[in-house]
Structures are given as structure tokens and as C-alpha cells.
Scaffold this motif. Structure first.
Motif, PDB file in Angstrom:
ATOM      1  N   ARG A 129       0.825  -1.205   0.000  1.00 38.02           N
ATOM      2  CA  ARG A 129       0.000   0.000   0.000  1.00 38.02           C
ATOM      3  C   ARG A 129       0.863   1.260   0.000  1.00 38.02           C
ATOM      4  NH1 ARG A 129      -3.331  -1.193   5.304  1.00 38.02           N
ATOM      5  NH2 ARG A 129      -1.192  -1.615   5.949  1.00 38.02           N
ATOM      6  N   PRO A 130       0.323   2.388  -0.462  1.00 37.98           N
ATOM      7  CA  PRO A 130       1.100   3.637  -0.491  1.00 37.98           C
ATOM      8  C   PRO A 130       1.226   4.241   0.907  1.00 37.98           C
ATOM      9  CG  PRO A 130      -1.121   4.026  -1.293  1.00 37.98           C
ATOM     10  CD  PRO A 130      -1.015   2.548  -1.056  1.00 37.98           C
ATOM     11  N   HIS A 131       2.314   3.934   1.570  1.00 40.12           N
ATOM     12  CA  HIS A 131       2.526   4.388   2.954  1.00 40.12           C
ATOM     13  C   HIS A 131       2.638   5.893   3.062  1.00 40.12           C
ATOM     14  CE1 HIS A 131       6.777   5.404   2.216  1.00 40.12           C
ATOM     15  NE2 HIS A 131       6.751   4.383   1.368  1.00 40.12           N
ATOM     16  N   ASN A 132       2.896   6.563   1.926  1.00 42.12           N
ATOM     17  CA  ASN A 132       3.134   8.010   1.925  1.00 42.12           C
ATOM     18  C   ASN A 132       1.885   8.825   1.624  1.00 42.12           C
ATOM     19  OD1 ASN A 132       3.177   6.911  -0.712  1.00 42.12           O
ATOM     20  ND2 ASN A 132       4.261   8.685  -1.508  1.00 42.12           N
ATOM     21  N   LEU A 133       0.728   8.187   1.481  1.00 44.99           N
ATOM     22  CA  LEU A 133      -0.486   8.916   1.124  1.00 44.99           C
ATOM     23  C   LEU A 133      -1.246   9.350   2.371  1.00 44.99           C
ATOM     24  CD1 LEU A 133      -2.370   9.859  -1.198  1.00 44.99           C
ATOM     25  CD2 LEU A 133      -3.631   7.721  -0.880  1.00 44.99           C
ATOM     26  N   VAL A 134      -1.584  10.647   2.406  1.00 42.31           N
ATOM     27  CA  VAL A 134      -2.355  11.226   3.511  1.00 42.31           C
ATOM     28  C   VAL A 134      -3.632  11.808   2.906  1.00 42.31           C
ATOM     29  CG1 VAL A 134      -2.384  12.894   5.394  1.00 42.31           C
ATOM     30  CG2 VAL A 134      -0.226  11.771   4.742  1.00 42.31           C
ATOM     31  N   HIS A 135      -4.758  11.207   3.220  1.00 45.74           N
ATOM     32  CA  HIS A 135      -6.042  11.554   2.614  1.00 45.74           C
ATOM     33  C   HIS A 135      -6.891  12.277   3.662  1.00 45.74           C
ATOM     34  CE1 HIS A 135      -9.429   9.928  -0.244  1.00 45.74           C
ATOM     35  NE2 HIS A 135      -9.480  11.241  -0.089  1.00 45.74           N
ATOM     36  N   VAL A 136      -7.028  13.589   3.508  1.00 47.51           N
ATOM     37  CA  VAL A 136      -7.770  14.411   4.458  1.00 47.51           C
ATOM     38  C   VAL A 136      -9.097  14.808   3.810  1.00 47.51           C
ATOM     39  CG1 VAL A 136      -7.728  16.436   5.952  1.00 47.51           C
ATOM     40  CG2 VAL A 136      -5.571  15.300   5.334  1.00 47.51           C
ATOM     41  N   VAL A 137     -10.208  14.457   4.442  1.00 45.97           N
ATOM     42  CA  VAL A 137     -11.527  14.751   3.888  1.00 45.97           C
ATOM     43  C   VAL A 137     -12.245  15.736   4.798  1.00 45.97           C
ATOM     44  CG1 VAL A 137     -13.767  13.808   3.197  1.00 45.97           C
ATOM     45  CG2 VAL A 137     -11.663  12.491   2.801  1.00 45.97           C
ATOM     46  N   PHE A 138     -12.527  16.919   4.265  1.00 42.40           N
ATOM     47  CA  PHE A 138     -13.265  17.945   5.008  1.00 42.40           C
ATOM     48  C   PHE A 138     -14.758  17.730   4.726  1.00 42.40           C
ATOM     49  CE2 PHE A 138      -9.051  19.519   4.093  1.00 42.40           C
ATOM     50  CZ  PHE A 138      -8.642  20.045   5.312  1.00 42.40           C
ATOM     51  N   ASP A 139     -15.468  17.314   5.753  1.00 41.56           N
ATOM     52  CA  ASP A 139     -16.853  16.862   5.586  1.00 41.56           C
ATOM     53  C   ASP A 139     -17.806  17.810   6.295  1.00 41.56           C
ATOM     54  OD1 ASP A 139     -19.226  15.520   5.365  1.00 41.56           O
ATOM     55  OD2 ASP A 139     -18.610  13.747   6.496  1.00 41.56           O
ATOM     56  N   ASN A 140     -18.527  18.613   5.493  1.00 45.51           N
ATOM     57  CA  ASN A 140     -19.566  19.470   6.063  1.00 45.51           C
ATOM     58  C   ASN A 140     -20.963  18.939   5.762  1.00 45.51           C
ATOM     59  OD1 ASN A 140     -19.794  20.033   3.353  1.00 45.51           O
ATOM     60  ND2 ASN A 140     -19.386  22.230   3.523  1.00 45.51           N
ATOM     61  N   ALA A 141     -21.014  17.752   5.145  1.00 49.15           N
ATOM     62  CA  ALA A 141     -22.280  17.086   4.800  1.00 49.15           C
ATOM     63  C   ALA A 141     -23.141  17.934   3.867  1.00 49.15           C
ATOM     64  CB  ALA A 141     -23.069  16.713   6.061  1.00 49.15           C
ATOM     65  N   LEU A 142     -22.467  18.779   3.067  1.00 44.89           N
ATOM     66  CA  LEU A 142     -23.188  19.683   2.166  1.00 44.89           C
ATOM     67  C   LEU A 142     -22.471  19.768   0.825  1.00 44.89           C
ATOM     68  CD1 LEU A 142     -23.779  22.680   4.604  1.00 44.89           C
ATOM     69  CD2 LEU A 142     -25.535  21.061   3.844  1.00 44.89           C
ATOM     70  N   TYR A 143     -23.238  20.091  -0.206  1.00 37.84           N
ATOM     71  CA  TYR A 143     -22.671  20.517  -1.474  1.00 37.84           C
ATOM     72  C   TYR A 143     -22.655  22.043  -1.460  1.00 37.84           C
ATOM     73  CZ  TYR A 143     -23.286  15.714  -3.107  1.00 37.84           C
ATOM     74  OH  TYR A 143     -23.209  14.352  -3.261  1.00 37.84           O
ATOM     75  N   GLY A 144     -21.575  22.598  -0.933  1.00 40.25           N
ATOM     76  CA  GLY A 144     -21.536  24.031  -0.663  1.00 40.25           C
ATOM     77  C   GLY A 144     -21.533  24.902  -1.892  1.00 40.25           C
ATOM     78  N   SER A 145     -20.824  24.504  -2.955  1.00 35.75           N
ATOM     79  CA  SER A 145     -20.673  25.368  -4.128  1.00 35.75           C
ATOM     80  C   SER A 145     -21.968  25.535  -4.904  1.00 35.75           C
ATOM     81  CB  SER A 145     -19.598  24.804  -5.062  1.00 35.75           C
ATOM     82  OG  SER A 145     -18.341  24.780  -4.417  1.00 35.75           O
ATOM     83  N   THR A 146     -22.931  24.653  -4.681  1.00 37.42           N
ATOM     84  CA  THR A 146     -24.161  24.686  -5.478  1.00 37.42           C
ATOM     85  C   THR A 146     -25.383  25.071  -4.664  1.00 37.42           C
ATOM     86  OG1 THR A 146     -24.446  22.305  -5.111  1.00 37.42           O
ATOM     87  CG2 THR A 146     -23.298  22.988  -7.113  1.00 37.42           C
ATOM     88  N   GLY A 147     -25.176  25.569  -3.424  1.00 34.42           N
ATOM     89  CA  GLY A 147     -26.308  26.037  -2.648  1.00 34.42           C
ATOM     90  C   GLY A 147     -26.594  25.283  -1.370  1.00 34.42           C
ATOM     91  N   ASN A 148     -25.598  24.548  -0.871  1.00 36.98           N
ATOM     92  CA  ASN A 148     -25.713  23.851   0.425  1.00 36.98           C
ATOM     93  C   ASN A 148     -26.791  22.766   0.444  1.00 36.98           C
ATOM     94  OD1 ASN A 148     -23.600  25.247   1.613  1.00 36.98           O
ATOM     95  ND2 ASN A 148     -24.932  26.889   2.345  1.00 36.98           N
TER      96      ASN A 148
END
Length: 431
Positions: A325-344
């Protein structure tokens, strides 16, 4: 022509990163690549994901090739147009021509009829391969792709390439003394091999992680593992995450994640996605695989990840055939539970802990945080190694006014790619 012979022609032209979705017309080539000692092959869950992987690999200095059936042109259309063509990213596409000449199963006939015109419509030059001109066509594809700085396609009709099992390839598997990451885990893991190759089976052996024991009896996760309640905005979270970085490349999901991260701190190491929603994780994985000695970070969003959820088992299961597996991968997910760019509008993540999915998919570390200090600590620990790492950041729906990215796509590309050849000239902006 055999799959091994075609692989040799491609290697002679410098192609050193392969990804795609299988087709029976190239089964012998894929079988050759799966065990090749020098040419890594990454099976992709979708053709657009393969396009993203190839983009990341090229940005980090590789020469990539994407394998797909012509039906995959439809699947990958947006990635080709708003990623590869917009940023001008070279790649060679090997596209099998099902439905060629109107002779195939019904589901292939229309795509077979329109494949050349579809490539012409999206301005991807192409040639139709023949056995007599194959070597010249591959050389043309490489030269044209690099001259135009964009994808170029080779259409492969039936009957050109032998199908079936691969021929013997030098280095099939791993010889005694070779690194263990080149050995396939087979049916289990030998004593001393990494625990990720051991299946939990019907329980967990003595000393194995407790989460494998009686997993089916759990009705809910322990309190320490529950998805936290949002406490900070995404802008505050980005500020905390960026403060834990030094010179790590960061691939950003499109939308406000890009814009707010730019407002926090513009970095040459930032690849800002301004199209192709859902492709950040694939691009980041391509970068991580192409530059394995350097931590690679993905700043993703819940909506973006959900559009490409198949990337999780690709990461957790070991993306390159026969390797770890790719030991060097850091996957950060910012989760606001919304589609913000299209009107939340509400996102399906509102009732799901995405870190649980990442853990089940095989990430070495998967955690969820909601405070700035927790996020800073998690990112700092993850970039130190020992991944792949998945960090879910639950954030509020508040958005910080932020400017659009001021750079043209090709400038974003060149700034980011320069980080991998030592020619970067810092041009940072802190707002």
C-alpha cells in the motif's frame, strides 16, 4: 503481436506507469503488466479514475499510459476534458475498439460506430493501430502527446493483439532477496509479513487488532470511534491542516476547498483542481505512487470523495499489482455534509462516518476529528509515514469568502510539477 512484445515496445518509448480498466482485447498485455518487474500497473475502478491516476503520475515525473475499452471514453469524458485537456497533461490512451466494423455484441455497436468521431470532437488526435505499423504508431503517440502536451489515443481493433494468458516475463513475482513489497500476498501472509495481508477470517488470531474480533456483534462503534460533531469551520480546519505541513505536495478537490486553502496559504506545492469533481483522490494517488519517498497529501471533500468512493479499496488494497500500500499517502476529507458550491444541498455523508469506510477498505490509519488541535496533530503524524492515512474532518457549513484561484491551469500545472525536479521558485501568498 503478444502482450509481452507490446509491453516491450511501450517500455522502449519510456512509458513507465500503466493504469486502466480491463478489456478482453488487451488481456495478454494486462497479464504481462501485472507481473512485470519494471512497469507498474494500477487496476482502476473506472476509466476516469485511471485518467486521474495518469495525471498525478505525469505531474510527479512519470510517462503514463491509460488502458480502456472504447466504452470507457464515455465514462472518462469529463476527466479528459476538464482535467487532461484543460491542464494540458500528456498521456497515451490505448483504447480498444469494440464494435469495430459493426460486428460485436449489441451493447458495443453504437460506441464502435462513434469512437473515432468522439475523439475528434474532444480534440484528441488518434491513430488506428495495425500489426505492421504498431511500433511507428506508438512512437508517433509519444511524440504527438509531448508536442501538444495533451492525451493522444491509439485505437486497437480486434485481431491485432493476441488474447489469453501472459507469456513468461522476467521477474515474475519476486526472487529470493527481493523486497517483500514486490511479492504477492497469495492466499495469506507468511510469518513475519505485514498484518494487512492476513485476512481476519472468522475471528482474529491472538495478538491481532481487537476490531477483528466479533466484529459482527457490534451494533455501534465505541464512543471513542464515533463520528464527532462539527466544531470549527472548514477555513479554520484548513488553517490547522496547512500549519502541519512543510513542503509536501497537496492535491486539492475542486470548489471552496481550493479557494479557502489558497486564502490560508498559497503554496507552489498546491495543485488546485478547478474542474473534474471527484478526481482529487485519484490524482493524489498517482502522485504518491510516482514519488513514493515523499509524503503526498489530498485535501478532499465529502461530495468529491463520494463521487469516487472506489478509490478507497484501490488505496487500501495495494493499488499496484503485487506490491504494498502507499505508505506516503495522507487523505484528508473535510466533511460538512453539504454541497456548498451549489447552494448547500445535503450530502449523503450526513449519516455516514467516511473514516469507517476507509478503515474497512484497508487504510492503515483512519480517524475522525473535529477540533483544530486534533487535526494539526493528526496531519503531522500522518506525513511522518506509516500510512496510508485517512483523516475525516467534520466541519460546519460556514464558508469563508475567498477569491477564485488566480492562476491559469497551465501555471498551476507547472508550479506543482516543478516541486518534483528542484526548479521551484517560491511564490507564496499568505492572506
Amino acid at each position: 503481436m503478444t502482450g509481452a512484445a507490446l509491453a516491450a515496445l511501450l517500455e522502449a518509448q519510456g512509458y513507465d506507469f500503466f493504469t486502466g480498466v480491463p478489456c478482453s482485447l488487451i488481456s495478454s498485455l494486462i497479464a504481462t503488466l501485472e507481473t512485470h518487474p519494471r512497469l507498474p500497473y494500477v487496476p482502476a475502478v473506472r476509466e476516469d479514475v485511471a485518467v486521474g491516476l495518469a495525471a498525478g503520475a505525469w505531474l510527479a515525473g512519470r510517462r503514463p499510459m491509460v488502458l480502456m475499452q472504447n466504452s470507457g471514453l464515455g465514462t472518462s469524458l469529463n476527466a479528459l476534458v476538464s482535467l487532461s485537456l484543460m491542464y494540458r497533461l500528456p498521456a497515451l490512451l490505448l483504447v480498444t475498439w469494440r464494435g469495430h466494423g459493426g460486428k460485436d455484441a449489441p451493447e458495443h455497436l453504437l460506441m464502435g460506430e462513434i469512437s473515432p468521431s468522439l475523439l475528434e470532437m474532444i480534440r484528441i488526435p488518434h491513430r488506428v493501430l495495425s500489426a505492421k505499423t504498431l511500433a511507428d504508431d506508438i512512437a508517433w503517440g509519444r511524440a504527438e502527446s509531448e508536442r501538444l502536451s495533451q492525451p493522444v489515443a491509439l485505437l486497437l481493433p480486434p485481431g491485432i493483439l493476441e488474447t489469453g494468458a501472459a507469456e513468461a516475463v522476467e521477474g515474475r513475482g519476486a526472487a529470493e532477496g527481493e523486497p517483500s513489497e514486490y511479492r504477492k500476498p497469495g492466499r495469506g501472509a507468511a510469518e513475519g509479513e505485514p498484518s494487512e495481508y492476513r485476512k481476519p477470517g472468522r475471528g482474529a488470531a491472538e495478538g491481532e487488532p481487537s476490531e477483528y474480533k466479533n466484529r459482527e456483534r457490534r451494533s455501534e462503534p465505541p464512543s471513542a470511534d464515533r463520528t464527532p460533531v462539527p466544531r470549527i469551520s472548514r477555513f479554520e480546519a484548513l488553517r490547522a491542516a496547512v500549519s502541519a505541513l512543510t513542503a509536501e505536495p497537496v492535491v486539492h478537490a475542486n470548489g471552496y476547498i481550493c479557494r479557502e486553502s489558497f486564502a490560508v496559504k498559497d503554496r507552489i506545492e498546491n495543485f488546485y483542481m478547478i474542474g473534474s469533481m471527484g478526481m482529487a483522490s485519484a490524482i493524489g494517488l498517482g502522485v504518491a505512487l510516482a514519488a513514493p519517498d515523499r509524503p503526498t497529501v489530498v485535501f478532499d471533500g465529502d461530495g468529491n470523495l463520494l463521487m469516487s468512493l472506489g478509490i478507497l479499496p484501490m488505496v487500501g488494497g495495494g493499488p499496484v499489482m503485487g506490491r504494498g500500500r502507499p505508505h506516503n499517502l495522507v487523505h484528508v476529507v473535510f466533511d460538512n455534509a453539504l454541497y456548498g458550491s451549489t447552494g448547500n444541498q445535503a450530502s449523503p455523508s450526513r449519516a455516514v462516518g467516511l473514516h469507517h469506510i476507509a478503515r474497512a477498505a484497508g487504510y492503515e490509519r483512519a480517524t475522525a476529528v473535529a477540533a483544530a488541535d486534533e487535526l494539526h496533530a493528526a496531519v503531522a503524524a500522518a506525513v511522518a509515514g506509516g500510512g496510508p492515512s485517512f483523516i475525516l474532518v467534520r466541519v460546519t457549513g460556514e464558508e469563508q469568502p475567498a477569491p477564485r484561484i488566480p492562476y491559469a491551469p497551465e501555471e498551476i500545472r507547472d508550479r506543482f510539477r516543478s516541486c518534483f525536479d528542484g526548479t521551484a521558485t517560491p511564490r507564496q501568498m499568505i492572506l
